[in-house]
Design a protein around this motif. Sequence first.
Motif, short mmCIF file in Angstrom:
data_model
loop_
_atom_site.label_atom_id
_atom_site.label_comp_id
_atom_site.label_asym_id
_atom_site.label_seq_id
_atom_site.Cartn_x
_atom_site.Cartn_y
_atom_site.Cartn_z
N VAL A 267 0.86 -1.18 0.00
CA VAL A 267 0.00 0.00 0.00
C VAL A 267 0.90 1.23 0.00
O VAL A 267 1.66 1.45 0.95
N MET A 268 0.81 2.03 -1.07
CA MET A 268 1.67 3.20 -1.22
C MET A 268 0.90 4.48 -0.94
O MET A 268 -0.30 4.57 -1.18
N ASN A 269 1.63 5.47 -0.43
CA ASN A 269 1.06 6.80 -0.20
C ASN A 269 2.20 7.81 -0.24
O ASN A 269 3.22 7.62 0.43
N ALA A 270 2.05 8.83 -1.07
CA ALA A 270 3.05 9.90 -1.17
C ALA A 270 4.46 9.35 -1.41
O ALA A 270 5.43 9.81 -0.82
N GLY A 271 4.55 8.34 -2.29
CA GLY A 271 5.85 7.81 -2.68
C GLY A 271 6.47 6.82 -1.74
O GLY A 271 7.59 6.36 -1.96
N GLN A 272 5.77 6.45 -0.68
CA GLN A 272 6.32 5.52 0.30
C GLN A 272 5.41 4.31 0.46
O GLN A 272 4.21 4.37 0.20
#
Length: 340
Positions: A199-204
């Motif tokens: 699960v990715m969010n804001a490149g992380q």
Amino acid sequence: MLSVSNVSVEYGSVRVVRDLSFTLQSDEILMLVGPTGCGKTTLLHAIAGLVAISEGSIGGEGWTSCAKALVPPEQRNVGMVFQDFALFPHLSVIDNVAFRLKDRAPADHWISLLGLETLRDARPARLSGGQKQRVALARALAHEPSLLLLDEPLSNLDAALKDNLRFEIRDALKEAGLPAIWVTHDQSEALSVGDRLGVMNAGQLEQLDTPEHCFTRPANRFVAGFLGEANLIPGDSTGTGIKTELGLITTDHSPALGSVEVLLRPEDLQVHVSDGEVQARVASLSFEGSTVLYRLCLPSGLEIKARTSTDRRFSPGDSVRLSKRPLLNPAVFAANKMPV
């Protein structure tokens, strides 16, 4: 096998992938999900060598690429399957699949395995969306890559076709013994197909685990809310359980004393006829076929959702009683912290 180590990607002054690391084992399928613009497709392009990385390294079978020594795409033996199929309109199915192959035997194998034998001489204009996607997959597999990247391969197909084709693609990848990274916006697809889920969010990467653990033991509130619908119920941990507006909720995780939030999915709640004590009122409902999704208002004003069978139907304004699914062992969040 693939190794991604501390990889960052920048577009100008904007960092779209941030210090990301993971490994992919042989024949493992990793599903990647996240909101639009979180860096999923950029990560695929970096692995394929289509965009340069600014930090870290990416290593595959027989190659390692880093910011100061980039390995070109043609030396990585990485296959890609796109959402728009990317077929040559003037070529037949067999010529698309066997494009630039000296030996057409692998093309014949995948055409047969993916049920395209009767269409081998047809051109893409004659094919349905599902058939085109099978051709695109057959072409990628026939070239015998060491890694396959799939960028929302089913997004242009209708829902009924997606359900069948997702498992056909999974079976083909397992037949080939090929590791793959599959980007999708479809949560059902992500949870049902992959061996692991990122699960990715804001490149992380917010969480990288089995689909079941990501869903039932989300690493944080973002993952909890992104993977399906989430009710976060305020409560007070007593050491033996969590006292909430819905009653005492027990957990094996022995949360510390203090204010917490308990994660309850709509499927974790059951709706019953009120027995005198009003626990909630029905605000609205949505018919979903085999289930009904209720939006409920608790006496405190908190709104939650419950998904039940269609055996008993309630109406907006009805007073109802709620119960929790048996053997429920929910994730618990301390204020502004990870699950406890």
